[in-house]
Design an enzyme around this catalytic site. Structure first.
Site, PDB file in Angstrom:
ATOM      1  N   CYS A  79      13.410  51.474  -4.238  1.00 53.12           N
ATOM      2  CA  CYS A  79      14.456  50.718  -3.563  1.00 53.12           C
ATOM      3  C   CYS A  79      15.690  50.570  -4.460  1.00 53.12           C
ATOM      4  CB  CYS A  79      13.927  49.364  -3.086  1.00 53.12           C
ATOM      5  SG  CYS A  79      14.995  48.545  -1.904  1.00 53.12           S
ATOM      6  N   HIS A 188       9.676  51.425   0.329  1.00 51.12           N
ATOM      7  CA  HIS A 188       8.722  50.789  -0.569  1.00 51.12           C
ATOM      8  C   HIS A 188       7.346  51.420  -0.405  1.00 51.12           C
ATOM      9  CE1 HIS A 188      11.200  47.358  -1.946  1.00 51.12           C
ATOM     10  NE2 HIS A 188      11.844  47.599  -0.815  1.00 51.12           N
ATOM     11  N   GLU A 190       4.798  50.788  -2.042  1.00 51.77           N
ATOM     12  CA  GLU A 190       3.775  49.735  -2.232  1.00 51.77           C
ATOM     13  C   GLU A 190       3.624  48.856  -0.999  1.00 51.77           C
ATOM     14  OE1 GLU A 190       6.826  49.552  -3.116  1.00 51.77           O
ATOM     15  OE2 GLU A 190       7.529  47.486  -3.342  1.00 51.77           O
TER      16      GLU A 190
END
Lengths: 212, 274
Positions: A79, A188, A190
């Site tokens: 990001c 993202h 994650e």
């Protein structure tokens, strides 16, 4: 071991947990020595570009990150960690970035973002990526997979070969980057469930080659 | 193309999942982390915890819930309920939340939204707006439960909505449509919009309200309150133009799966992540 750089911005815990989930050894750190000793580094980041850059400088981590990248070991930006790699950003005025990648960071603008059926800013939610490379760490994903985005600015690399993937939001923008030993995503991983984790797993495998 | 989001919401009290009907009559139903994992496997796009813990000495339990959830699931997590200070937000984000939703604290001090967005970025500041259909002359006047009416959700009459708090028990005198514009200006990254007329009724979202808010702001709008069928979700995302649909009981009581909801939407041409 992978160092997740802590400079007071963003949800570092979820990045570290995601790396652990895919079997990597991760440590959240703001220690320059730990970064220097790591086989891989992840630079997360949310918020405003200028704040992040200021916090990196204040934490005296700008130089250690540049030094780490210069060693050729695997680096991953997430990001704002992608945007910070660029030479300059135009978020709330012009700001200098790390300057690893030539190009700029600009805001979504123009026709699709105006009028009655305008696209929303931030670009928030799940979107797809058209992949321009099948190489690690982007070797286990396809054009049908969705990833979680939340951002109002995007990167424009001068060198189009650096675009590992692009996404359509009022036009194509670069959503994944691959430049030498530097990898980064606007989305993202994650937060993108198993498809996102697959990228981190592949990155961790690259790091392993340096660990042994 | 950006997919429309389906967001299950779990009400959490003292670390346990509950679900109220019109915010009353709570029934205990399990571990938040297990519920979160279940929704993760079903393909939820995000997850929201609404902490309705009343006593202040139990406020930190939610942090542990968030911490454990963040170890298990890898999708965006929003936490709301009782957030008053910058420190409250910081603790939740450090525990693993991606966004926080602010409701009463924004009404009490709109500047708090600005401060929070400055400190943590707009992307993690969701402003939750509870709105109720009221005639302008009723604004600011106490809502009598007996006087509660459930008007037609598609009503074309000149409607106005008042911002309410505390599950609809407190009135504010604030026009909901002006309020969402103000919240956007102060840095809100998203609006979570709940109709207090339809919440718990299973009659569908207040489509007039949702449409009016979607047309007012440029930030994403999450429709909430009233879902009883999969068609209600479809209506909220298409007729009202919401970016995301939040629902609690239809998913929580397994009346419909998230996957079924997404298939329903996909068959009708709505872009979803399946």
């Amino acid at each position: 071991m992978i160092a997740v750089v802590d400079y007071g911005m963003g949800n570092l815990r979820s990045v570290a947990k995601a790396l652990e989930k895919v079997g990597a050894e991760a440590v959240v750190t703001s220690d320059a020595a730990v970064i220097a000793d790591s086989a891989g580094v992840v630079l997360p980041g949310v918020g405003a570009f200028a704040d992040c850059m200021k916090n990196l400088d204040r934490s005296r981590l700008t130089r250690p990150i540049l030094d780490f990248i210069a060693t050729g070991r695997p680096f991953f930006g997430i990001c704002l960690g992608l945007q910070l790699l660029f030479a300059e950003s135009f978020e709330f005025g012009r700001h200098e970035g790390l300057g690893i990648v030539k190009g700029s960071v600009v805001r979504f603008s123009g026709g699709p973002f105006e009028g009655k059926d305008r696209l929303k800013i931030p670009h928030m939610g799940w979107n797809r990526v058209t992949w321009h490379t099948r190489e690690a760490p982007f070797d286990a994903v396809s054009d049908d997979d969705y990833f979680y985005f939340v951002h109002s600015f995007y990167v424009v690399p001068e060198n189009r070969d650096a675009a590992a993937g692009t996404t359509d939001y009022g036009g194509q923008f670069v959503s994944a980057l691959r430049y030498k030993n530097v990898f980064a995503t606007q989305f993202h991983p994650e937060k993108s469930q198993e498809k996102g984790l697959s990228i981190l797993k592949s990155f961790a495998a690259l790091v392993d080659q340096w660990d042994s | 193309m950006l997919a429309k989001r389906i967001i299950p919401c779990l009400d959490v009290k003292d670390g346990r999942v509950v679900k109220g009907v019109n915010f009353i009559d709570l029934t205990d139903a399990g571990d938040p982390v297990e519920n979160a994992s279940f929704y993760d496997r079903e393909g939820a796009d995000e997850l929201t915890f609404l902490d309705i813990t009343a006593s202040s000495d139990k406020r930190d339990i939610i942090l542990d819930v968030v911490r454990r959830t963040a170890e298990e699931i890898f999708m965006p997590l929003t936490v709301g309920g009782g957030i008053r200070t910058i420190e409250d937000i910081r603790k939740l984000l450090v525990a693993g939340a991606d966004k926080v939703s602010i409701n009463t604290a924004a009404v009490n001090d709109p500047g708090f939204v600005f401060k929070a967005a400055q400190r943590f970025g707009s992307q993690c500041i969701v402003v939750a707006v509870d709105a109720k259909r009221r005639r302008p002359e009723e604004w600011g006047r106490h809502i009598k439960e007996s006087g509660r009416r459930i008007p037609d959700k598609n009503s074309r009459e000149d409607l106005t909505w008042e911002v309410v708090t505390h599950g609809g028990r407190q009135v504010t005198g604030i026009d909901a449509l002006q309020w969402v514009t103000r919240m956007e200006e102060l840095g809100a990254g998203e609006i979570m919009l709940t109709s207090m007329d339809f919440d718990g009724t299973k009659e569908g979202y207040d489509l007039s309200l949702t449409r009016a808010v979607v047309d007012r702001v440029t930030i994403p709008v999450i429709a909430s309150g009233g879902v009883g069928t999969l068609d209600h979700i479809f209506e909220g995302l298409t007729l009202a133009g919401a970016d995301a649909a939040l629902a609690a009981s239809i998913f929580h009581f397994r009346e419909h799966s998230i996957r079924a909801a997404k298939e329903h939407l996909k068959e009708r041409g709505v872009p979803v992540r399946l």
